[in-house]
Each structure stands twice: as C-alpha cells, then as structure tokens.
Design a protein around this motif. Structure first.
Motif, PDB file in Angstrom:
ATOM      1  N   ALA A 440       6.675   5.135   4.756  1.00  0.00           N
ATOM      2  CA  ALA A 440       6.234   6.531   4.804  1.00  0.00           C
ATOM      3  C   ALA A 440       4.716   6.638   4.916  1.00  0.00           C
ATOM      4  N   PHE A 441       4.014   5.650   4.446  1.00  0.00           N
ATOM      5  CA  PHE A 441       2.547   5.669   4.479  1.00  0.00           C
ATOM      6  C   PHE A 441       1.983   4.685   5.508  1.00  0.00           C
ATOM      7  N   ASP A 442       2.673   3.562   5.717  1.00  0.00           N
ATOM      8  CA  ASP A 442       2.134   2.452   6.520  1.00  0.00           C
ATOM      9  C   ASP A 442       3.213   1.937   7.467  1.00  0.00           C
ATOM     10  N   PRO A 443       3.588   2.745   8.441  1.00  0.00           N
ATOM     11  CA  PRO A 443       4.720   2.356   9.305  1.00  0.00           C
ATOM     12  C   PRO A 443       4.481   1.083  10.102  1.00  0.00           C
ATOM     13  N   ASP A 444       3.208   0.734  10.360  1.00  0.00           N
ATOM     14  CA  ASP A 444       2.919  -0.461  11.161  1.00  0.00           C
ATOM     15  C   ASP A 444       2.625  -1.689  10.307  1.00  0.00           C
ATOM     16  N   ASN A 445       2.800  -1.572   8.991  1.00  0.00           N
ATOM     17  CA  ASN A 445       2.627  -2.708   8.078  1.00  0.00           C
ATOM     18  C   ASN A 445       1.255  -3.368   8.227  1.00  0.00           C
TER      19      ASN A 445
END
Length: 876
Positions: A440-445
């Motif tokens: 939800a905050f860091d979709p691209d890891n």
C-alpha cells in the motif's frame, strides 16, 4: 559517474560515492554487510523528497539511516543510503510536545525539553536518532513506566517511494489489509512484524516498520514530566532465574525501570562494582523513598539503595554498555548479536531463561544475558560459529520464545537477523497481510527491501564470512578490526574522551567506529583496494590524535592509537615518511644532540611543523644534570622522560624533593633513557622497540631489585606499563612494566595530611585516563588539602606530535576550545596538568601557567621550588 549520481549532485546534500564512504556505510551494529552504491546527507527535507524521487526513477533501493546503531541489520543497503544524522536534526519544544526532524538525537531532545522528556530511552540515547527509534519502535530501560516509541508519538510526516507525502494523523485513502487480533501475541514488547492490530491508528502501525514502508521526514512527540528525583535500588540474587522470577512482584510497585545483569557481564568489567551479594542483579529505579523501601524490603535481603547521582550513573553505565561488554566472554573469546532482544510476557521470564540456557547448552554455545527484565526483554551475545549451526540455533530459539508467548524482537526490530523467522511466529494469513500493508505504501519494493517482507536469508551477507581478511597481517590485528561492533558510543559529543576528532568534524570516518570499519574493509580488499598502502585509511587515521580515549570509553576496548601505529608501520615501510615523523618521531635524538635549540627555525620549516605553533624552548640544563641522587631511605628511580628531562626539568626537581622528603633515596639514571613512544606513535615500530629494549637494559640494575620506577609524564608512564610489554617479549621490558609507578601512586599513601584548603582545576592526560586511572591523584590532592575539580573535557587537542604537525592546528585548537580552554580562562583556581602536551596547549591557548602535581605537592610541603605560584594561589 552515472546519471543517477549526477542527478543527486544537483541536490542540497553531500553526495558520497567514494570507496571510503561506501565502506563506512556498509555496516551498522549488526552482523551484516551491504555495500551501498551511494550515500547522501541531505541538508533539507526538500532534498530528501527529491532524492527519493530520483532513486525511484532509476529503480534504486532506498535505506534510511540515523546513527547506524541497528543490531538487526536494518540500517544498511545496497542502493541509496540517506543519512539523516548529519544535518536534519532540528528540535522544537513546546510544553509537553516536540516537533523534530528524523536526525534529532534523543539526549538533545531531552536537554531542550527541560522539565519533560521523551519516555523511550535505548542505551544508545546519547547518539541515537529519533528516526531510528521510530523505525525500530525503540523502547529502552523505562518502557515499564512510559512504553514504546509507538505510544509516545502523536504523528509522523512521511513520504512514500512514489512521491506521496502526508501526516499520519491526516492520511490519504489507503488500501490497507484487515488484521485478526488472534495473530498477535499479548505482550507489551511485541515489536516483530507489522503492528497491524494498531490500525486504524496509522501512526502506531507505521512505527516499527524499519523503513520498509515510508521515509520518515518528521515527527510530533509526546513528552512526559521528568521525575523529581531518581533512586536506584540494586537487588542481588542467587542466579538470573531467581531474579527473573521476582519481576512480576516488582511491576506491582511504582517503578521506573527494572533492568537485569548477570555475573558473566560483571566479570568482563575492568573494575568490580559495589554490588550486593549475589550472582545476578536487578537495577530497580524509583522516584519515591517509600517505593525504594518497599523494593528493598519485600523482594530480597540482598539490596543496596543508591542515592548519589554519580554512583547511579556509574552503575547504569554497566547496563548501557552491555551490548559492547557482552561481545567478549570472560575468557576473551568473541560473542555476537543475532538472537539479540527476544521478549516474553514478564510472568514467563524465569521459565524462558531456564529453557533458553538449556538450548544454549544443547548447541554447545555460551551467552551473556542481560536486559529489560521488567518487560521480559532479554539481550544476549552468543559465541556463534557462523559457518556451522547458526541457522539451526536461531530457528530453535525462535520456536522457544514463541512457545512462551513471546516475540522474536522486543525493541530492535527484525531486520535481516529475524525477518526470515517471522513465518514461525505468525500464520500465513498474517504474513500475506504484512505484504499487502507494505504494498500500500511501497508497491515497487524500493524501501529497505529484504526486511520483514520477502526477507533476506538470516545467514546471508554475514560480515565476517563475506569479507574475511585477505592481505597478510597478524591474526590478532584482524581480530582487533572486528572488535568494533558498531554501537557507536564514539559518536557521543560530550562526556569522556572518545572521540576528539569526531567531535570537531562530525565525520563518520573520524570516529573510532568509522576507522575500525575502514581497517576491517582494508584487510578484506573488496572495497578498499590498496591494502596497507590505502590512502583512504591513511586519511581517516590522519586526524586520530592517538589519545587512547577509545581504549577506556569504548565498551569493547578498541585501541585506535595502537591500530594507527601498526597501520603507519606498514603503510610507510620502505618509503619516505612525512617530515613530522622524522622531526617529532625522532625528537628525543634531536634534543640530545641539541639541534632543536640551534635549528629552531629550520626545524619548523623542514620538520612538517604547523606554522601556527610556537615550539617549546628546551631548558638550559636537563633533569639528569640537575639531579643524580637525593635523599636517604627506600630507593626509587625517577624516570627522566624526554619532555621532563629537556623541557621542564624543574618538575623533576620538585618530584625528587618530595620523594626525598618522604623518606626515599631518589636516583636519576644516567645515559640515554627513553621509552620510545615518539617512534611508536609515528609507526616506526622497529626503532621504538630498539629504543625501549635499550632503556630497559639500562634500567635493569634497578628493576631486577624490584625498585619502583616513578614516571612523571603520563604518556611515557602509560606506554611503559601497557604498550611496551606488547611491543616485545624482552624480559627486561616486562620487568620495567611491572616496576613503573605514577608519581601519585608512589606518594599518595605516604603524604602527611596538610591543612591548606586550596582549589585546583585539573586536566587529566588522556593516556592516564585510559591506562593509569586517577584514584591515586585524588588521594594525593586530598592529603595535600586541595579540592580538585577534574574536568570532563576530553583530550586537550595537542596530543603529543598531533597538534604540532602541519595541517592539524585547526582541529587541535577546536578540541581544546570545546571545554578545556574556556574552563581554564574562566577559573581563578590553580590549573594542574601532568601531561606536557596538556600544559603546552593550555599555555598557548589561554595564557595561563599550569603546573604538575609534583610542583603542587612540593609547594604544599613547603619545599623549595622555582614555581611558587602554587603556594601563593593555595593561600590566597
């Protein structure tokens, strides 16, 4: 240089991509090593926002870093490391609220808060940043009273990797997962995983996410009133289990802290503290006398109540230095973090410790346990064999703590050390919910990947396995470079001595930790390529004052002065050295040949001496010419060190007069006598050993009879006692080391009590602070009727050859101006400094005339002295 770095260099930030910086930031306080691509130290929050956007555009992973004291491995990364600690440390306090930037240091927050404080207080409070505390959900000793960081923060200002910025008390719409309360064990110190059970409170849910979800840009803190007073009750128990079994009863009282230490930790201390009878102890801090009495009377008969603030601080230091002290077993073998801070409900603590010790025994491992007993959180360092059995032990340890209703981590976070074990603590549904929360905050890891979600293997990237020493060196030196465990006490900006150059420059490479990490990387050769010829290591060590403050202040006894000497020995082997190595390193010879007086101008110009420095003038007659023998009685040998002998022989005369007055036959040896320190400190180890052995041979007629050798210059005395026996196994040198006494050690017990009632401001020489101690000096001052105020000022800044060398004057004076020189200028008291360097710095920096203890005592006894300033001031 890449396009990524080019873009970063357009920002309002320091951008570091050189080998030394990448090596410095490749480690934190954990067992792991990740070499970053580039480091930035942003000077504004806007620069952070832009840096994150640039990294996201290029697909570069992002790691947030404060003081770099993470023990779980969550403050290192292979991409962009953002160091908040250098510039982003603004603090604004209003009543019981504070607004801070992520680099703000906890102790500074509490200093500015005045009547209030921020409740969580990890042992790294003197240097840890609030951003790191938020990342780990830090707790500390007083969480029994004030809770975790998550319970003391009102809001966060956060940034996602895709550019969304918001305050957590006013969040935008977010696709957050549902959480089942049954997933989470019921204990106050549950820090492992994500706190999804805190939702919809997004502030609490994001605290403890270890930089994997958002970049923290600021925080609003809750402050609590400072206790009116603090009383420490120390309780002694038969063993650690007995101590742990009493925790529940203590928690029913109004306590501020309940901390535990074990006899194994006490055994590694250089001096045994005054503790009640027992083999395990609880430190119980309370605010009120009635509570102190209840603690002392209701729990155990073995107790001691401490009201004195200084003594309380000394005892708390044992606990606070535990992470460093526990890295060495009582037999000297190494111990490591890795299973560092598991927590169980306090009522289960005794049973857990019994089972945990049994687990250690089954694996043939040893561990030193200590920690936050009041919260059921245990710290431990274990003598792991990382190549064999490490994974199996951690898996069984995880199962054990879970069986007791506990958490893998109780305050340091999961990081790489425990992230892989979360699937043993939480059901698959919870692990999937953690992934959804991060997405939800860091979709691209991009934010601190490999921690908590899709974690890196716990036995991968282990520092001592992936970066072993590869260049020829002594095995002991390689072990010394591993001695630093990264807890960063050398980043303190006040108190003690370590580390003077860092306190001036605030550069990581000038800290004890930074230099140790560079030496470690130098031996490996992966990042620092040139081995002993490394310019990066040479430059980092150039501003090391060789003060030895780290040897005393560092919890793991790092001795950077010794490491620097060995590095310089190899670095310049077979090569031309800096001019100062020939001028200052060989100073004893030049003085003996009378070249310093005759060639003063040339000596400065050709010798690499700082033009700003005034060179001391040698005396007309040496101590060896002024005194050969004096007095009758028990023989003592007065050691004519180079500085006393050639520059201030009057001090030696005063010392001889005092010793003779006290019933000694004082002898001063003839011939060339020198300890070799000036050669040693400039890395000329072969010459240092030859000089030392010759001196020890000349003094053998005295040392073989067991005659005390009294030293006046602390640096030379400390060298003879501590460093000389390591430099050579020569039998005469070993005997000399045993025979050496400081002047104070020799006279303190022999002085009559005098009624003078004077005052003195005292600067302790750093080498005395590190190796010799000041107890005998205090006794001597008391006997002479003098109230001595000992400055907590750190190194004077001159430090032997350091302050005389070209390019060092600015740092040298800045060290002195921190505390020492302003204090000297402000006092009307007698100024006492036994070190020649200290006296020279005080004279040149303040215009005051300091004196040696020998002169103080000579005047107090009414003996003839050329420096009667002492008697005049004492009777004024």
């Amino acid at each position: 240089m890449t396009a990524f770095e080019d873009h970063l260099r357009e920002l309002d930030a320091d951008v570091l991509s050189d080998s030394a910086s990448r090596a410095l930031y490749s480690a934190d306080a954990s067992n792991y090593r990740h070499v970053p691509r580039v480091i930035i130290r942003p000077k504004s929050i806007d620069a952070v926002v832009e840096a994150v956007a640039i990294a996201a555009e290029h697909g570069i992973p992002i790691t947030s870093r404060g003081a770099g004291t993470s023990i779980a491995g969550n403050a290192t990364g292979t991409g962009l490391v953002i160091d908040f600690s250098r510039y982003l440390d603004r603090i604004e306090v209003e009543g019981d609220r504070a607004t801070v930037q992520p680099g703000a240091v906890l102790d500074r927050i509490n200093e500015q808060s005045k009547t209030h404080l921020f409740g969580p207080d990890p042992s790294t409070h003197s240097r840890c940043s609030v951003g790191g505390m938020i990342g780990n959900n830090a707790c500390g000793a007083h969480s029994v009273k004030w809770g975790k960081t998550s319970e003391n923060v009102n809001w966060l200002d956060v940034l996602t990797a895709d550019g969304r910025r918001f305050r957590t008390d006013q969040p935008p719409p977010l696709a957050l997962p549902e959480a089942d309360p049954k997933w989470f064990p019921k204990l106050s110190r549950r820090v492992s995983g994500y706190a999804l059970d805190a939702l919809p409170d997004l502030t609490k849910a994001l605290i403890g996410t270890e930089g994997t979800c958002v970049v923290v840009l600021g925080a609003g803190l809750k402050l609590v009133p400072k206790p009116e007073r603090r009383i420490l009750v120390v309780l002694g128990f038969a063993d650690t289990y007995d101590a742990a079994d009493q925790v529940v009863a203590l928690r029913e009282l109004d306590v501020l802290a309940v901390e535990g230490i074990d006899e194994a930790l006490v055994r590694v201390l250089p001096a045994k503290p005054d503790l009640p009878e027992g083999r395990s102890w609880l430190f119980v801090e309370v605010e009120h006398d009635s509570t102190a009495r209840a603690v002392a009377e209701q729990i155990t008969r073995n107790s001691r109540t401490v009201y004195d603030n200084a003594e309380q601080r000394a005892l708390w230091r044992i606990r606070e230095d535990g992470a460093g002290l526990a890295t060495r077993m009582p037999d000297g073998s190494e111990a490591w973090s890795g299973w560092e801070d598991a927590a169980v409900p306090p009522e289960n603590l005794g049973r857990y410790l019994r089972d945990f010790d049994a687990l250690l025994g089954r694996h043939g491992r040893r561990g030193i346990t200590y920690g936050h007993y009041g919260e059921g959180c245990i710290h431990v360092r274990i003598d792991f064999d990382f190549a064999k059995g490490h994974r199996r032990f951690l898996e069984e340890a995880a199962d054990l703590v879970i069986s007791h209703g506990g958490s893998l981590s109780g305050e340091h976070g999961d990081g790489q050390a425990r992230g892989e074990l979360l699937s043993r603590m939480y059901p698959p549904e919870a692990i999937n919910a953690f992934k959804a929360f991060k997405h939800a905050f860091d979709p691209d890891n991009l934010l601190n990947p490999g921690r908590i979600v899709d974690p890196l293997p716990l036995d991968q990237d282990l520092r001592i396995l992936v970066a072993p020493p590869r260049i020829p060196t002594r095995q002991e030196f390689a072990a010394d470079t591993r001695r630093c465990v990264g807890v960063g006490k050398c980043l303190n900006t006040k108190g003690g001595v370590m580390c003077p150059s860092y306190r001036v420059t605030r550069e990581e490479k000038h800290s004890t930790r930074g230099r140790a990490h560079l030496l470690f990387e130098m031996l490996n050769g992966g990042v620092i390529k040139d081995g002993w010829r490394s310019a990066e290591v040479r430059d980092a060590l150039d501003l090391c004052l060789s003060c030895k403050g780290c040897k005393r202040d560092c919890p793991v006894d790092v001795d950077m002065a010794a490491y620097k000497a060995e590095f310089l020995h190899h670095h310049y082997k077979g090569r031309i050295r800096p001019a100062s190595h020939y001028s200052m390193g060989w100073l004893p010879l030049w003085l003996r040949l009378n070249l310093v007086n005759r060639l003063t101008t040339r000596f400065r110009a050709l010798g690499g001496i700082a033009p700003e420095r005034e060179l001391p003038t040698p005396a007309r007659r040496t101590l060896q010419k002024l005194v050969k023998t004096k007095g009758e009685g028990t023989p003592v040998l007065l050691f004519p060190d180079t500085f006393t002998n050639h520059f201030e022989p009057d001090i030696g005369v005063d010392a001889a007069n005092v010793l003779a007055h006290l019933g000694h036959r004082v002898e001063v040896p003839p011939g060339t006598v020198c300890c070799g320190l000036t050669w040693h400190s400039t890395g000329q180890l072969g010459m240092a050993e030859r000089v030392l052995r010759r001196t020890a041979r000349l003094l053998a007629p005295w040392t073989e009879q067991g005659i005390a050798v009294v030293g006046l210059e602390p640096s030379c005395t400390a060298f003879l006692r501590k460093d000389a026996p390591k430099l050579t196994a020569d039998e005469n040198v070993q005997k000399l080391a045993i025979s050496v006494r400081t002047f104070a050690e020799q006279v303190a017990s022999e002085l009559p009590t005098l009624e003078i009632h004077g005052n003195a401001l005292v600067q302790t020489h750093c080498h005395q602070y590190a190796d010799l101690g000041f107890d005998a000096d205090r006794r001597a001052f008391r006997a002479a009727g003098i109230e001595a105020t000992v400055l907590d000022s750190g190194c004077c800044g001159l430090a032997g050859n350091f302050g005389f060398e070209k390019g060092h004057h600015e740092v040298s004076m800045a060290c002195g101006e921190r505390v020492l020189l302003p204090a000297v200028r402000a006092t009307n008291d007698l100024v006492v400094a036994d070190g020649f360097s200290c006296r020279t710095q005080i004279r040149q920096g303040s215009g005051k005339e300091p004196v040696h203890l020998a002169t103080v005592i000579a005047n107090a006894l009414g003996l003839t002295s050329k420096r009667n300033v002492t008697r005049r001031q004492l009777h004024s």
